[in-house]
Motif scaffolding. Structure first.
Motif, PDB file in Angstrom:
ATOM      1  N   ARG A  31       0.849  -1.189   0.000  1.00 38.26           N
ATOM      2  CA  ARG A  31       0.000   0.000   0.000  1.00 38.26           C
ATOM      3  C   ARG A  31       0.882   1.235   0.000  1.00 38.26           C
ATOM      4  NH1 ARG A  31      -5.386  -0.894   1.275  1.00 38.26           N
ATOM      5  NH2 ARG A  31      -5.796  -3.086   1.701  1.00 38.26           N
ATOM      6  N   LEU A  32       0.548   2.197  -0.847  1.00 40.06           N
ATOM      7  CA  LEU A  32       1.291   3.450  -0.948  1.00 40.06           C
ATOM      8  C   LEU A  32       0.438   4.569  -0.374  1.00 40.06           C
ATOM      9  CD1 LEU A  32       2.152   1.533  -3.422  1.00 40.06           C
ATOM     10  CD2 LEU A  32       3.221   3.590  -4.284  1.00 40.06           C
ATOM     11  N   TYR A  33       1.057   5.388   0.476  1.00 38.79           N
ATOM     12  CA  TYR A  33       0.353   6.488   1.139  1.00 38.79           C
ATOM     13  C   TYR A  33       0.997   7.816   0.795  1.00 38.79           C
ATOM     14  CZ  TYR A  33      -1.949   2.991   4.036  1.00 38.79           C
ATOM     15  OH  TYR A  33      -2.695   1.934   4.470  1.00 38.79           O
ATOM     16  N   GLU A  34       0.175   8.813   0.613  1.00 35.99           N
ATOM     17  CA  GLU A  34       0.608  10.186   0.389  1.00 35.99           C
ATOM     18  C   GLU A  34      -0.238  11.067   1.299  1.00 35.99           C
ATOM     19  OE1 GLU A  34       2.965  13.074  -1.098  1.00 35.99           O
ATOM     20  OE2 GLU A  34       3.118  11.031  -1.814  1.00 35.99           O
ATOM     21  N   GLU A  35       0.415  11.831   2.166  1.00 35.38           N
ATOM     22  CA  GLU A  35      -0.269  12.708   3.121  1.00 35.38           C
ATOM     23  C   GLU A  35      -1.325  11.964   3.931  1.00 35.38           C
ATOM     24  OE1 GLU A  35      -1.619  16.207   1.087  1.00 35.38           O
ATOM     25  OE2 GLU A  35       0.405  16.707   0.389  1.00 35.38           O
ATOM     26  N   GLY A  36      -1.012  10.735   4.350  1.00 37.06           N
ATOM     27  CA  GLY A  36      -1.897   9.948   5.193  1.00 37.06           C
ATOM     28  C   GLY A  36      -2.998   9.192   4.473  1.00 37.06           C
ATOM     29  N   ARG A  37      -3.152   9.406   3.172  1.00 41.40           N
ATOM     30  CA  ARG A  37      -4.202   8.723   2.401  1.00 41.40           C
ATOM     31  C   ARG A  37      -3.588   7.609   1.567  1.00 41.40           C
ATOM     32  NH1 ARG A  37      -5.803  12.948  -1.164  1.00 41.40           N
ATOM     33  NH2 ARG A  37      -6.498  11.223  -2.423  1.00 41.40           N
ATOM     34  N   CYS A  38      -4.267   6.461   1.521  1.00 45.24           N
ATOM     35  CA  CYS A  38      -3.829   5.370   0.659  1.00 45.24           C
ATOM     36  C   CYS A  38      -4.141   5.771  -0.786  1.00 45.24           C
ATOM     37  CB  CYS A  38      -4.541   4.073   1.013  1.00 45.24           C
ATOM     38  SG  CYS A  38      -4.023   2.671  -0.006  1.00 45.24           S
ATOM     39  N   ILE A  39      -3.097   5.853  -1.607  1.00 52.56           N
ATOM     40  CA  ILE A  39      -3.296   6.296  -2.989  1.00 52.56           C
ATOM     41  C   ILE A  39      -3.192   5.154  -4.002  1.00 52.56           C
ATOM     42  CG2 ILE A  39      -2.593   8.673  -2.579  1.00 52.56           C
ATOM     43  CD1 ILE A  39       0.182   7.879  -3.754  1.00 52.56           C
ATOM     44  N   ALA A  40      -2.636   4.018  -3.574  1.00 57.09           N
ATOM     45  CA  ALA A  40      -2.534   2.882  -4.486  1.00 57.09           C
ATOM     46  C   ALA A  40      -2.289   1.616  -3.688  1.00 57.09           C
ATOM     47  CB  ALA A  40      -1.399   3.081  -5.486  1.00 57.09           C
ATOM     48  N   VAL A  41      -2.792   0.500  -4.217  1.00 53.13           N
ATOM     49  CA  VAL A  41      -2.528  -0.819  -3.656  1.00 53.13           C
ATOM     50  C   VAL A  41      -2.000  -1.677  -4.787  1.00 53.13           C
ATOM     51  CG1 VAL A  41      -3.485  -2.845  -2.510  1.00 53.13           C
ATOM     52  CG2 VAL A  41      -4.407  -0.567  -1.985  1.00 53.13           C
ATOM     53  N   LEU A  42      -0.810  -2.221  -4.591  1.00 56.39           N
ATOM     54  CA  LEU A  42      -0.188  -3.078  -5.595  1.00 56.39           C
ATOM     55  C   LEU A  42      -0.220  -4.516  -5.101  1.00 56.39           C
ATOM     56  CD1 LEU A  42       3.006  -0.926  -6.221  1.00 56.39           C
ATOM     57  CD2 LEU A  42       0.851  -0.849  -7.487  1.00 56.39           C
ATOM     58  N   LEU A  43      -0.707  -5.420  -5.914  1.00 55.96           N
ATOM     59  CA  LEU A  43      -0.695  -6.846  -5.589  1.00 55.96           C
ATOM     60  C   LEU A  43       0.197  -7.522  -6.616  1.00 55.96           C
ATOM     61  CD1 LEU A  43      -1.667  -9.253  -3.942  1.00 55.96           C
ATOM     62  CD2 LEU A  43      -3.595  -9.431  -5.538  1.00 55.96           C
ATOM     63  N   VAL A  44       1.310  -8.058  -6.143  1.00 57.56           N
ATOM     64  CA  VAL A  44       2.283  -8.677  -7.033  1.00 57.56           C
ATOM     65  C   VAL A  44       2.241 -10.178  -6.815  1.00 57.56           C
ATOM     66  CG1 VAL A  44       4.708  -8.779  -7.695  1.00 57.56           C
ATOM     67  CG2 VAL A  44       3.719  -6.620  -6.910  1.00 57.56           C
ATOM     68  N   THR A  45       2.151 -10.943  -7.904  1.00 60.07           N
ATOM     69  CA  THR A  45       2.153 -12.394  -7.852  1.00 60.07           C
ATOM     70  C   THR A  45       3.423 -12.904  -8.513  1.00 60.07           C
ATOM     71  OG1 THR A  45      -0.261 -12.457  -7.973  1.00 60.07           O
ATOM     72  CG2 THR A  45       0.903 -14.485  -8.526  1.00 60.07           C
ATOM     73  N   PHE A  46       4.148 -13.769  -7.785  1.00 59.73           N
ATOM     74  CA  PHE A  46       5.365 -14.383  -8.298  1.00 59.73           C
ATOM     75  C   PHE A  46       5.074 -15.859  -8.556  1.00 59.73           C
ATOM     76  CE2 PHE A  46       6.694 -11.011  -5.335  1.00 59.73           C
ATOM     77  CZ  PHE A  46       7.334 -10.168  -6.233  1.00 59.73           C
ATOM     78  N   PRO A  47       5.105 -16.312  -9.816  1.00 60.85           N
ATOM     79  CA  PRO A  47       4.781 -17.707 -10.130  1.00 60.85           C
ATOM     80  C   PRO A  47       5.916 -18.647  -9.743  1.00 60.85           C
ATOM     81  CG  PRO A  47       5.415 -16.547 -12.120  1.00 60.85           C
ATOM     82  CD  PRO A  47       5.385 -15.522 -11.016  1.00 60.85           C
ATOM     83  N   PRO A  48       5.602 -19.945  -9.576  1.00 55.00           N
ATOM     84  CA  PRO A  48       6.645 -20.925  -9.306  1.00 55.00           C
ATOM     85  C   PRO A  48       7.733 -20.854 -10.382  1.00 55.00           C
ATOM     86  CG  PRO A  48       4.502 -21.931  -9.045  1.00 55.00           C
ATOM     87  CD  PRO A  48       4.281 -20.561  -9.642  1.00 55.00           C
ATOM     88  N   GLY A  49       8.973 -20.961  -9.938  1.00 58.62           N
ATOM     89  CA  GLY A  49      10.094 -20.902 -10.873  1.00 58.62           C
ATOM     90  C   GLY A  49      10.683 -19.521 -11.037  1.00 58.62           C
ATOM     91  N   SER A  50       9.960 -18.469 -10.629  1.00 55.50           N
ATOM     92  CA  SER A  50      10.508 -17.113 -10.736  1.00 55.50           C
ATOM     93  C   SER A  50      11.579 -16.946  -9.657  1.00 55.50           C
ATOM     94  CB  SER A  50       9.414 -16.066 -10.572  1.00 55.50           C
ATOM     95  OG  SER A  50       8.904 -16.087  -9.253  1.00 55.50           O
ATOM     96  N   PRO A  51      12.544 -16.050  -9.858  1.00 56.27           N
ATOM     97  CA  PRO A  51      13.583 -15.845  -8.846  1.00 56.27           C
ATOM     98  C   PRO A  51      13.009 -15.473  -7.471  1.00 56.27           C
ATOM     99  CG  PRO A  51      14.197 -14.752 -10.888  1.00 56.27           C
ATOM    100  CD  PRO A  51      12.783 -15.233 -11.054  1.00 56.27           C
ATOM    101  N   GLU A  52      11.961 -14.659  -7.444  1.00 58.86           N
ATOM    102  CA  GLU A  52      11.354 -14.248  -6.184  1.00 58.86           C
ATOM    103  C   GLU A  52      10.709 -15.437  -5.478  1.00 58.86           C
ATOM    104  OE1 GLU A  52      10.881 -12.794  -9.107  1.00 58.86           O
ATOM    105  OE2 GLU A  52      11.729 -10.785  -8.839  1.00 58.86           O
ATOM    106  N   TYR A  53      10.037 -16.298  -6.243  1.00 61.39           N
ATOM    107  CA  TYR A  53       9.409 -17.495  -5.671  1.00 61.39           C
ATOM    108  C   TYR A  53      10.478 -18.408  -5.080  1.00 61.39           C
ATOM    109  CZ  TYR A  53       6.560 -21.692  -5.247  1.00 61.39           C
ATOM    110  OH  TYR A  53       5.916 -22.782  -4.749  1.00 61.39           O
TER     111      TYR A  53
END
Length: 82
Positions: A31-53
């Motif tokens: 969640r990204l906040y600017e001046e106390g307000r949530c301005i964006a929500v990012l949902l990132v999915t890393f599939p099996p086999g990806s470096p992050e996974y």
């Protein structure tokens, strides 16, 4: 075919949820906040086999519980007061 994107977002505060396994992949919400307000929500999915996974999988113990990881991202939100 693989495609790449570059997006720049500005915020004064970030909150990262714990990484969790969902339907065979791993996900993390930010969640990204600017001046106390949530301005964006990012949902990132890393599939099996990806470096992050693979990094996430390497941090798990044999009993299935998540092991503490030195490379994890902690929220910069103010700690809760009790």
């Amino acid at each position: 075919m693989s495609k790449n994107a570059f997006i720049m977002l500005r915020a004064d505060r970030l909150e990262h949820s714990p990484v969790k396994q969902v339907a065979g992949a791993v996900q993390q919400e930010t969640r990204l906040y600017e001046e106390g307000r949530c301005i964006a929500v990012l949902l990132v999915t890393f599939p099996p086999g990806s470096p992050e996974y693979e990094r996430w999988s390497a941090g798990r113990t044999l009993d299935g519980m998540t092991a503490p990881r030195a490379d994890s991202i902690e929220s910069d939100a103010a700690p809760a007061h009790t």
